[in-house]
Design an enzyme around this catalytic site. Structure first.
Site, PDB file in Angstrom:
ATOM      1  N   SER A   1      -7.084   2.307 -40.083  1.00  0.00           N
ATOM      2  CA  SER A   1      -8.343   2.613 -40.840  1.00  0.00           C
ATOM      3  C   SER A   1      -7.669   3.528 -41.987  1.00  0.00           C
ATOM      4  O   SER A   1      -7.783   4.852 -42.109  1.00  0.00           O
ATOM      5  CB  SER A   1      -9.130   3.480 -39.956  1.00  0.00           C
ATOM      6  OG  SER A   1      -9.011   4.318 -39.154  1.00  0.00           O
TER       7      SER A   1
ATOM      8  N   GLY B   1      -4.314   6.542 -38.130  1.00  0.00           N
ATOM      9  CA  GLY B   1      -2.653   6.863 -38.077  1.00  0.00           C
ATOM     10  C   GLY B   1      -2.114   5.632 -38.494  1.00  0.00           C
ATOM     11  O   GLY B   1      -2.405   4.533 -38.296  1.00  0.00           O
ATOM     12  N   LEU B   2      -0.808   5.874 -38.879  1.00  0.00           N
ATOM     13  CA  LEU B   2       0.135   4.590 -39.424  1.00  0.00           C
ATOM     14  C   LEU B   2       0.193   3.774 -38.030  1.00  0.00           C
ATOM     15  O   LEU B   2      -0.062   4.176 -37.012  1.00  0.00           O
ATOM     16  CB  LEU B   2       1.347   5.176 -39.852  1.00  0.00           C
ATOM     17  CG  LEU B   2       1.399   5.899 -41.159  1.00  0.00           C
ATOM     18  CD1 LEU B   2       2.658   6.544 -41.388  1.00  0.00           C
ATOM     19  CD2 LEU B   2       1.134   5.051 -42.175  1.00  0.00           C
ATOM     20  N   SER B   3       0.800   2.512 -38.264  1.00  0.00           N
ATOM     21  CA  SER B   3       1.133   1.559 -37.402  1.00  0.00           C
ATOM     22  C   SER B   3       2.364   2.321 -36.751  1.00  0.00           C
ATOM     23  O   SER B   3       3.321   2.854 -37.582  1.00  0.00           O
ATOM     24  CB  SER B   3       1.605   0.250 -37.993  1.00  0.00           C
ATOM     25  OG  SER B   3       2.083  -0.553 -36.992  1.00  0.00           O
ATOM     26  N   GLY B   4       2.448   2.353 -35.493  1.00  0.00           N
ATOM     27  CA  GLY B   4       3.534   2.761 -34.680  1.00  0.00           C
ATOM     28  C   GLY B   4       3.278   4.292 -34.361  1.00  0.00           C
ATOM     29  O   GLY B   4       4.171   4.865 -33.754  1.00  0.00           O
ATOM     30  N   ALA B   5       2.325   4.930 -34.783  1.00  0.00           N
ATOM     31  CA  ALA B   5       2.013   6.379 -34.565  1.00  0.00           C
ATOM     32  C   ALA B   5       2.062   6.737 -33.082  1.00  0.00           C
ATOM     33  O   ALA B   5       2.040   7.800 -32.451  1.00  0.00           O
ATOM     34  CB  ALA B   5       0.919   6.875 -35.510  1.00  0.00           C
ATOM     35  N   GLY B   6       1.048   5.704 -32.413  1.00  0.00           N
ATOM     36  CA  GLY B   6       0.887   5.631 -30.779  1.00  0.00           C
ATOM     37  C   GLY B   6      -0.554   5.866 -30.677  1.00  0.00           C
ATOM     38  O   GLY B   6      -1.040   6.374 -29.718  1.00  0.00           O
ATOM     39  N   LYS B   7      -1.379   5.487 -31.517  1.00  0.00           N
ATOM     40  CA  LYS B   7      -2.658   5.316 -31.410  1.00  0.00           C
ATOM     41  C   LYS B   7      -3.228   4.677 -30.256  1.00  0.00           C
ATOM     42  O   LYS B   7      -3.903   5.321 -29.157  1.00  0.00           O
ATOM     43  CB  LYS B   7      -3.600   4.715 -32.751  1.00  0.00           C
ATOM     44  CG  LYS B   7      -3.254   5.482 -34.014  1.00  0.00           C
ATOM     45  CD  LYS B   7      -3.978   4.666 -35.186  1.00  0.00           C
ATOM     46  CE  LYS B   7      -3.538   3.199 -35.395  1.00  0.00           C
ATOM     47  NZ  LYS B   7      -2.193   3.163 -35.747  1.00  0.00           N
ATOM     48  N   THR B   8      -2.886   3.526 -29.890  1.00  0.00           N
ATOM     49  CA  THR B   8      -3.355   2.660 -28.754  1.00  0.00           C
ATOM     50  C   THR B   8      -2.679   3.143 -27.651  1.00  0.00           C
ATOM     51  O   THR B   8      -3.525   3.294 -26.420  1.00  0.00           O
ATOM     52  CB  THR B   8      -3.012   1.203 -29.079  1.00  0.00           C
ATOM     53  OG1 THR B   8      -3.810   0.775 -30.205  1.00  0.00           O
ATOM     54  CG2 THR B   8      -3.295   0.486 -27.891  1.00  0.00           C
TER      55      THR B   8
END
Length: 201
Positions: free
Chosen positions: A107, A33-40
């Protein structure tokens, strides 16, 4: 795919009593997902939930890899692909130990994600699309990257000057802007239980 990825094995504690541990058959949850989406953030919260259930998991993200293994790579398209390839290889090694890998990487390329999927046998790779609108991600901007990208300080920044190719058939879609982190984690746990990948706990 096996009905369950987890086996319960009794062992003796140092005091001589029996303790129950959970051994997992490893697999990778690949958060894209986009940077800032909350993945980490989502991966870290899920990591704590799994550990609380006695399951071994490990959070793998771009920042962690680029501090060591991938510090020789820059952010060119070629090096970004190599960064993901190495992340996939590390994930393969970890799941062989029975670890649940929580890999959080933008990715953005369909071809890169397909290549990573091909590294794993059936049922071992679960693609989780952390879906969040660009304007929401940009309003969060925890590292100030979007501001730098808007100023032209970061070339080929995903979502601004470089494309993000949305997954066509991910195993799971998380609408991160519409629910809390806790609700997102529960959605993933329900999926794992429904698929028989994890016992009901």
């Amino acid at each position: 795919m096996r009905k369950s990825g987890f086996n319960s094995t009794p062992i003796r504690s140092k005091e001589g009593g029996e303790a129950e541990i959970m051994r997992s058959t490893g697999y990778v949850l690949w958060f894209t997902g986009l940077s800032g989406a909350g993945k980490t953030t989502l991966a870290n919260r899920l990591h704590h939930e799994l550990n609380a259930k006695g399951l071994s998991s490990y959070v793998l993200d771009g920042d962690r890899l680029r501090l060591g293994l991938n510090r020789d790579l820059d952010f060119s398209p070629e090096d970004r692909s190599e960064n993901l390839r190495r992340a996939g290889e590390v994930s393969k090694i970890l799941i062989e130990t029975g670890t649940i890998v929580l890999a959080a990487f933008i990715s953005p390329s369909k071809s890169d994600r397909h290549r990573i999927r091909q590294m794993f046998s059936d049922g071992k790779y679960i693609e989780v699309y952390v879906q969040c609108p660009l304007h929401v991600c940009e309003s969060r901007d925890p590292k100030g990257l979007y501001k730098k990208a808007r100023r032209g300080a970061i070339p080929d920044f995903t979502g601004i000057t470089a494309a993000y190719e949305e997954p066509e058939s991910p195993e799971l879609v998380i609408q991160a802007d519409q629910q809390s982190i806790s609700a997102c984690v529960q959605q993933i746990l329900v999926y794992l239980r429904t698929r028989g990948i994890m016992h009901q706990m």
